[in-house]
Design a protein around this motif. Structure first.
Motif, PDB file in Angstrom:
ATOM      1  N   THR A 304     -36.827  40.264 -61.080  1.00  0.00           N
ATOM      2  CA  THR A 304     -36.725  41.605 -61.769  1.00  0.00           C
ATOM      3  C   THR A 304     -37.315  41.692 -63.188  1.00  0.00           C
ATOM      4  O   THR A 304     -37.332  40.447 -63.781  1.00  0.00           O
ATOM      5  N   THR A 305     -37.685  42.681 -63.462  1.00  0.00           N
ATOM      6  CA  THR A 305     -38.042  42.732 -64.980  1.00  0.00           C
ATOM      7  C   THR A 305     -36.767  42.341 -66.029  1.00  0.00           C
ATOM      8  O   THR A 305     -37.343  41.623 -67.153  1.00  0.00           O
ATOM      9  N   SER A 306     -35.602  42.623 -65.605  1.00  0.00           N
ATOM     10  CA  SER A 306     -34.585  42.078 -66.336  1.00  0.00           C
ATOM     11  C   SER A 306     -34.557  40.538 -66.471  1.00  0.00           C
ATOM     12  O   SER A 306     -34.131  39.784 -67.565  1.00  0.00           O
ATOM     13  N   ALA A 307     -34.828  39.861 -65.564  1.00  0.00           N
ATOM     14  CA  ALA A 307     -35.035  38.497 -65.509  1.00  0.00           C
ATOM     15  C   ALA A 307     -36.093  37.769 -66.411  1.00  0.00           C
ATOM     16  O   ALA A 307     -36.060  36.593 -66.842  1.00  0.00           O
ATOM     17  N   TRP A 308     -37.054  38.464 -66.605  1.00  0.00           N
ATOM     18  CA  TRP A 308     -38.046  37.702 -67.238  1.00  0.00           C
ATOM     19  C   TRP A 308     -38.392  38.683 -68.751  1.00  0.00           C
ATOM     20  O   TRP A 308     -38.787  37.911 -69.532  1.00  0.00           O
ATOM     21  N   LEU A 309     -38.916  39.888 -68.503  1.00  0.00           N
ATOM     22  CA  LEU A 309     -39.115  40.527 -69.884  1.00  0.00           C
ATOM     23  C   LEU A 309     -38.066  40.933 -70.756  1.00  0.00           C
ATOM     24  O   LEU A 309     -38.323  40.872 -71.860  1.00  0.00           O
ATOM     25  N   ARG A 310     -36.895  41.176 -70.111  1.00  0.00           N
ATOM     26  CA  ARG A 310     -35.769  41.523 -70.946  1.00  0.00           C
ATOM     27  C   ARG A 310     -35.170  39.977 -71.478  1.00  0.00           C
ATOM     28  O   ARG A 310     -34.996  39.252 -70.836  1.00  0.00           O
ATOM     29  N   SER A 311     -34.736  40.177 -72.691  1.00  0.00           N
ATOM     30  CA  SER A 311     -34.395  39.112 -73.515  1.00  0.00           C
ATOM     31  C   SER A 311     -32.758  38.848 -73.660  1.00  0.00           C
ATOM     32  O   SER A 311     -32.201  38.084 -74.252  1.00  0.00           O
ATOM     33  N   PHE A 312     -31.910  39.828 -72.764  1.00  0.00           N
ATOM     34  CA  PHE A 312     -30.543  39.803 -72.776  1.00  0.00           C
ATOM     35  C   PHE A 312     -29.793  39.791 -71.616  1.00  0.00           C
ATOM     36  O   PHE A 312     -28.620  40.138 -71.452  1.00  0.00           O
ATOM     37  N   SER A 313     -30.209  39.221 -70.618  1.00  0.00           N
ATOM     38  CA  SER A 313     -29.715  39.095 -69.197  1.00  0.00           C
ATOM     39  C   SER A 313     -29.071  37.783 -69.210  1.00  0.00           C
ATOM     40  O   SER A 313     -29.599  36.580 -69.670  1.00  0.00           O
ATOM     41  N   GLY A 314     -27.854  37.627 -68.789  1.00  0.00           N
ATOM     42  CA  GLY A 314     -27.211  36.253 -68.747  1.00  0.00           C
ATOM     43  C   GLY A 314     -27.386  35.638 -67.309  1.00  0.00           C
ATOM     44  O   GLY A 314     -26.895  34.643 -66.869  1.00  0.00           O
ATOM     45  N   GLU A 315     -28.288  36.324 -66.581  1.00  0.00           N
ATOM     46  CA  GLU A 315     -28.659  35.766 -65.035  1.00  0.00           C
ATOM     47  C   GLU A 315     -30.133  35.666 -65.060  1.00  0.00           C
ATOM     48  O   GLU A 315     -30.776  36.793 -64.503  1.00  0.00           O
ATOM     49  N   SER A 316     -30.746  34.976 -65.760  1.00  0.00           N
ATOM     50  CA  SER A 316     -32.089  34.945 -65.885  1.00  0.00           C
ATOM     51  C   SER A 316     -32.860  33.772 -66.275  1.00  0.00           C
ATOM     52  O   SER A 316     -32.205  33.131 -66.822  1.00  0.00           O
ATOM     53  N   TYR A 317     -34.207  34.008 -65.977  1.00  0.00           N
ATOM     54  CA  TYR A 317     -35.139  32.769 -66.610  1.00  0.00           C
ATOM     55  C   TYR A 317     -35.372  32.897 -68.168  1.00  0.00           C
ATOM     56  O   TYR A 317     -35.365  32.020 -68.947  1.00  0.00           O
ATOM     57  N   SER A 318     -35.405  34.170 -68.488  1.00  0.00           N
ATOM     58  CA  SER A 318     -35.912  34.259 -69.844  1.00  0.00           C
ATOM     59  C   SER A 318     -34.808  33.755 -70.766  1.00  0.00           C
ATOM     60  O   SER A 318     -35.018  32.985 -72.013  1.00  0.00           O
ATOM     61  N   ALA A 319     -33.719  34.032 -70.842  1.00  0.00           N
ATOM     62  CA  ALA A 319     -32.582  33.543 -71.729  1.00  0.00           C
ATOM     63  C   ALA A 319     -32.018  32.343 -71.396  1.00  0.00           C
ATOM     64  O   ALA A 319     -31.578  31.527 -72.227  1.00  0.00           O
ATOM     65  N   ALA A 320     -31.945  32.121 -69.880  1.00  0.00           N
ATOM     66  CA  ALA A 320     -31.194  30.743 -69.610  1.00  0.00           C
ATOM     67  C   ALA A 320     -32.072  29.429 -70.118  1.00  0.00           C
ATOM     68  O   ALA A 320     -31.780  28.317 -70.426  1.00  0.00           O
ATOM     69  N   VAL A 321     -33.464  29.463 -69.881  1.00  0.00           N
ATOM     70  CA  VAL A 321     -34.380  28.443 -70.087  1.00  0.00           C
ATOM     71  C   VAL A 321     -35.652  28.766 -71.003  1.00  0.00           C
ATOM     72  O   VAL A 321     -36.658  28.083 -71.116  1.00  0.00           O
ATOM     73  N   SER A 322     -35.339  29.794 -71.947  1.00  0.00           N
ATOM     74  CA  SER A 322     -36.150  29.914 -73.397  1.00  0.00           C
ATOM     75  C   SER A 322     -37.523  30.426 -72.564  1.00  0.00           C
ATOM     76  O   SER A 322     -38.747  29.764 -73.097  1.00  0.00           O
ATOM     77  N   CYS A 323     -37.664  30.983 -71.782  1.00  0.00           N
ATOM     78  CA  CYS A 323     -38.912  31.751 -71.109  1.00  0.00           C
ATOM     79  C   CYS A 323     -39.043  33.215 -71.544  1.00  0.00           C
ATOM     80  O   CYS A 323     -39.409  34.016 -70.936  1.00  0.00           O
ATOM     81  N   TYR A 324     -38.845  33.256 -72.723  1.00  0.00           N
ATOM     82  CA  TYR A 324     -38.878  34.864 -73.517  1.00  0.00           C
ATOM     83  C   TYR A 324     -40.273  35.004 -73.563  1.00  0.00           C
ATOM     84  O   TYR A 324     -40.978  34.520 -73.836  1.00  0.00           O
ATOM     85  N   THR A 325     -40.586  36.499 -73.464  1.00  0.00           N
ATOM     86  CA  THR A 325     -41.707  37.194 -73.581  1.00  0.00           C
ATOM     87  C   THR A 325     -41.751  37.560 -75.388  1.00  0.00           C
ATOM     88  O   THR A 325     -41.095  38.206 -75.689  1.00  0.00           O
ATOM     89  N   MET A 326     -42.830  36.901 -75.585  1.00  0.00           N
ATOM     90  CA  MET A 326     -43.135  37.069 -77.105  1.00  0.00           C
ATOM     91  C   MET A 326     -44.368  37.695 -77.441  1.00  0.00           C
ATOM     92  O   MET A 326     -45.289  37.828 -76.644  1.00  0.00           O
ATOM     93  N   ILE A 327     -44.605  38.291 -78.608  1.00  0.00           N
ATOM     94  CA  ILE A 327     -45.647  38.932 -79.110  1.00  0.00           C
ATOM     95  C   ILE A 327     -46.627  37.736 -79.766  1.00  0.00           C
ATOM     96  O   ILE A 327     -46.041  36.808 -80.546  1.00  0.00           O
ATOM     97  N   ASN A 328     -47.982  37.980 -79.612  1.00  0.00           N
ATOM     98  CA  ASN A 328     -48.782  37.200 -80.446  1.00  0.00           C
ATOM     99  C   ASN A 328     -48.667  37.850 -81.919  1.00  0.00           C
ATOM    100  O   ASN A 328     -48.781  38.711 -82.312  1.00  0.00           O
ATOM    101  N   THR A 329     -48.568  36.623 -82.737  1.00  0.00           N
ATOM    102  CA  THR A 329     -48.539  36.758 -84.203  1.00  0.00           C
ATOM    103  C   THR A 329     -49.759  37.478 -84.773  1.00  0.00           C
ATOM    104  O   THR A 329     -49.547  38.348 -85.844  1.00  0.00           O
ATOM    105  N   MET A 330     -50.808  37.482 -83.945  1.00  0.00           N
ATOM    106  CA  MET A 330     -52.144  38.245 -84.510  1.00  0.00           C
ATOM    107  C   MET A 330     -51.612  39.540 -84.480  1.00  0.00           C
ATOM    108  O   MET A 330     -52.310  40.587 -85.452  1.00  0.00           O
TER     109      MET A 330
END
Length: 552
Positions: A304-330
């Protein structure tokens, strides 16, 4: 888990279905002939409701093909479009199922990722063809015509997703109808005599089909009032046609359609986007969205988008294993501090005004940004996005909705079209939007960019994470620029970006590797397909001298 990217797109012995069939889809009509379906549908119109609603679930229902964390239909395709662009990225770790997008190995015909991205739109097209074939051409029931109109618009949307993936922009060809010079994707319809020999149609032919479908849909949807924004009304159809005309360089027509699409809608206010949002289909600035039900999400929570793109799910790859989607600093560093959107990402200190008074719901008092919760959430990485919220912080349901079209996009289309037709009017539209809804201190000339590049900058910030990344880059015939280096010493560009070394490269605007390749299954069953060729897998720090006009 990174090794999962190498899983073959086709299981052993599984034949790839022709484009007139549907992969992993069951028809309401079962094995009935088309004429039998028509007779049953006409005699019992209520029978169509389930199959019609099912057309829209293909956009993002998890686990349609593989039951893996990267299997979530069109929404996954949109996610990949951003990860293949310049502005969104995930850390290069063993948990990143989308590393194929960062490194551009997504062109491998055996990988699952490109297979899903090819099949997802064609599953929609095939389902729409089957649905429409279930009614006689002379049907005049307005409720049925409303459904057929929406189905046509959905089919057009599917082709709008396919066309820029497999060919360069419509405007880059002197004759977009030249099948040899501008081959795009196959047209799949019940009229195809031999699906095993269905060559790629030209870019021009694909956009002709898109415009025809949307024009018919606009006519059929006149007077239709939908019960949910998950469906398509006339204004959404105008918005889809505005996108198509924009891609075709028909700016006067795109402008007119974008104005009709936006009528009656207002952008989200500064206050409304000062907290994590973009999660409910009921948000007033959404024209169209994917409605994720709890039952859908329960099918596979990680897909789901919540598991990947959103940074607030407690049942996800993003939050559980630091696979957060980040912005390029440029890009991030170009956003003024006075712009509310600067807070859509945490800074280098993991801070954002959007996180004030926010706590992890199931662990009251836990700080969201720097805090780590064992087995649930890792601390945010610098420049993690907090734009996309969850209904509750630490949710385990992952049933947040996703925007497919917002009024802000329609205003930016209007500004871009006017930049070609009447530059001062384009600047006024852009200034009014940004000053009123995002940055009261905004000046169109503040970055000393051309008006068109300033509009592209605004699109890149405003629509970040919503699926426009690499498509906009190709539409504007810009190079893909992820870092800034020196022509004689590419390594100096390392400090210009936070993108992982494996993903740090630039590509020329006409690099053939930007084009998707057809999955082996399609090549093995449709013998008239001539695949995209040329180019090669990018290497680190290549083309350090390239600039895109926005992040220079």
């Amino acid at each position: 888990m990174k090794l999962n990217r190498y899983i073959s797109a086709l299981a052993a012995g599984l034949a790839f279905m022709a484009c007139t069939d549907i992969d992993e889809v069951t028809y309401e009509g079962g094995g009935l002939l088309a004429i039998q379906n028509q007779e049953v549908n006409v005699s019992d119109p209520s029978r169509s409701t389930a199959s019609f609603s099912g057309l829209f679930t293909h956009l993002g229902e998890p686990a349609k093909m593989y039951s893996t964390p990267d299997d979530w239909g069109v929404l996954m395709m949109l996610f990949c479009n951003d990860l293949e662009g310049a502005d969104a990225h995930i850390a290069d770790s063993g948990y990143n199922w989308f590393s194929v997008c960062g490194e551009y190995s997504s062109r491998n015909a055996n990988y699952r990722n490109p297979y899903i991205r090819y099949r997802a739109p064609y599953n929609i097209i095939a389902a729409v063809n089957e649905f429409i074939a279930g009614y006689p051409e002379d049907i005049d029931d307005p409720e049925i015509l409303y459904m057929i109109g929406q189905a046509q618009a959905l089919r057009a949307y599917a082709y709008e997703l396919l066309a820029p993936a497999f060919q360069f922009s419509y405007t880059s060809f002197s004759d977009p109808f030249d099948e040899d010079a501008a081959p795009c994707v196959p047209i799949c319809s019940p009229d195809i005599e031999d699906p095993a020999h269905n060559p790629r149609a030209s870019v021009g032919a694909i956009y002709e089909l898109i415009i025809n479908d949307l024009t018919d849909a606009i006519t059929k949807l006149n007077g239709y009032s939908r019960t949910s924004k998950s469906f398509i009304d006339q204004q959404v159809a105008y918005g889809l046609r505005a996108r198509a005309y924009l891609n075709m360089g028909k700016y006067d027509l795109a402008l007119a359609d974008a104005e009709k699409a936006a009528a009656g809608y207002t952008p989200a206010s500064i206050q409304e986007v000062s907290v994590p949002s973009f999660m409910s289909i009921d948000e007033h600035n959404w024209l169209w969205g994917f409605y994720m039900t709890s039952d859908m999400a329960d099918n596979y929570l990680y897909g789901t988008t919540s598991a990947w793109l959103r940074s607030f799910s407690g049942e996800s790859y993003s939050a559980a294993v630091s696979c957060y989607t980040m912005i390029n600093t440029m890009l991030y560093e170009k956003i003024p501090a006075t712009d509310v959107r600067k807070g859509w990402w945490v800074d280098e200190n993991l801070e954002s005004p959007l996180l004030e008074n926010q706590t992890w719901d199931t662990y009251k008092g836990q700080e969201i940004g720097p805090g780590t919760i064992d087995d649930v959430k890792q601390a945010f990485l610098p420049y993690t996005n907090v734009k996309f919220g969850c209904y509750t912080m630490g949710t385990t349901t992952n049933d947040e909705d996703f925007p497919l079209m917002r009024v802000e996009e329609m205003l930016l289309i209007q500004a871009e079209c006017q930049a070609h037709l009447n530059a001062s009017q384009g600047a006024t539209i852009l200034s009014n939007f940004v000053k009123t809804y995002r940055d009261p201190s905004y000046s169109v000339n503040g970055r000393n960019l051309s008006l068109l590049d300033e509009i592209w900058f605004q699109r890149r910030v405003e629509l970040w994470g919503e699926g426009f990344g690499i498509y906009d880059t190709k539409r504007l015939q810009k190079p893909l620029v992820r870092f800034k280096g020196d022509k004689t010493d590419a390594s100096v560009g390392e400090a210009s970006t936070n993108i992982a070394t494996a993903f740090r490269f630039n590509m020329k605007a006409d690099d053939p590797w930007l084009l998707m390749k057809f999955p082996n299954g399609e090549l093995n069953t449709n013998f008239s397909i001539v695949d995209n060729t040329g180019g090669s897998l990018p290497v680190g720090d290549q083309n350090p001298e390239l600039r895109d006009g926005v992040t220079d």
